[in-house]
Design a protein around this motif. Sequence first.
Motif, PDB file in Angstrom:
ATOM      1  N   LEU A 132       0.960  -1.016  -0.114  1.00 44.85           N
ATOM      2  CA  LEU A 132      -0.037   0.394   0.119  1.00 44.85           C
ATOM      3  C   LEU A 132       1.006   0.803  -0.761  1.00 44.85           C
ATOM      4  N   LEU A 136      -2.255   6.071   3.055  1.00 46.04           N
ATOM      5  CA  LEU A 136      -2.823   5.048   3.253  1.00 46.04           C
ATOM      6  C   LEU A 136      -3.297   4.803   4.997  1.00 46.04           C
ATOM      7  N   TRP A 146      -5.212  -1.829   8.180  1.00 47.89           N
ATOM      8  CA  TRP A 146      -4.254  -2.679   7.179  1.00 47.89           C
ATOM      9  C   TRP A 146      -2.457  -2.387   8.559  1.00 47.89           C
ATOM     10  N   PHE A 153       3.724  -1.029   3.949  1.00 45.62           N
ATOM     11  CA  PHE A 153       3.459   0.889   3.403  1.00 45.62           C
ATOM     12  C   PHE A 153       5.019   0.731   2.415  1.00 45.62           C
TER      13      PHE A 153
END
Length: 328
Positions: A132, A136, A146, A153
């Motif tokens: 991601l 986010l 998440w 990330f």
Amino acid sequence: MLADTSNQTFLLLMLNFLPSPILGVFSAVLLVLNVLVLGAMILLMALIKFFLPIVPVRRVIDPVLNGLGQAWVGNNSFWMALVQKTTWRVEGLDKLSIRGWYLVTSNHQSWVDILVLQRVFHRRIPFLKFFLKQQLIFVPVIGLVWWALDFPFMKRYSEAYLKKHPEKRGQDQATTRRACEKFSVVPTSVINFLEGTRFTKVKHDRQGSPFRYLLRPKAGGIALAINAMGEKFQSLLDVTVFYPDGAPSFWDLLSGRVRQVVVLVNEQPIPRELIQGDYSGDAEFRARMQAWVQDLWQAKDQQLAQLHQQYPAAKQTDYVGNQQKTAP
């Protein structure tokens, strides 16, 4: 949301006779319940993990979180089985291991792809996680979820930004590598959609894509993933997802209108020479990575062409928007 085999078979036969709108509402209710119940449990574990970031707590919390993630996939697979009368053709799973480390890539046509991939790989490889964008993590609630599930990330700088701030070159790789350090001892599967978005004819034409059934692949994301975890990934799972009746919408899935799904998995090694390199700063390395990705995509496009030949219903289809619609 569990039932024995006889009850499930009975319900399956019953629900397949219900009108599509009723099936859609029924599926939506089960999906929302799955989100609310498991989402709340994951969020609670996430808060404990956030406020007590110590190793003994992680050792207890992380297996619970992974179990909740697997339960999420299992419950979704259950309601899909209740409302769908789908013929599945799945190949290439025999040698996979729940204890392995895999980089997964796939073509992308619909939001349905994600649930299809989760169902196909459920308890065959570790719970699928997505790379991601780092921004986010600040999305309210879901960003914390998440993070708790250890979704990696990624921090990526554009080439224009790096030209203005050359001191930042290489920092995106270091940031992503640190985010993936926790995977060094925990079997992990990470998925990357090379196209970066769902296929539509409009996007295909706008790009001038050289592929018939695919958008142009983007090598930067997968390069960063390999650089961060390449030594751990035991192989690449190159997945081709094909819907002989046309790429379904999410409502098609909810309402039981997905009749056929083909998922072909090709396990292959990640070239050693691509594991370490500076994609943004080394033109030669970037060219090698892009050539490898282009070869993957060329083979996939040919495979999709063969699948269109094998399934008569798909032969006469034209891509329109995110749907394939039968030509008159």
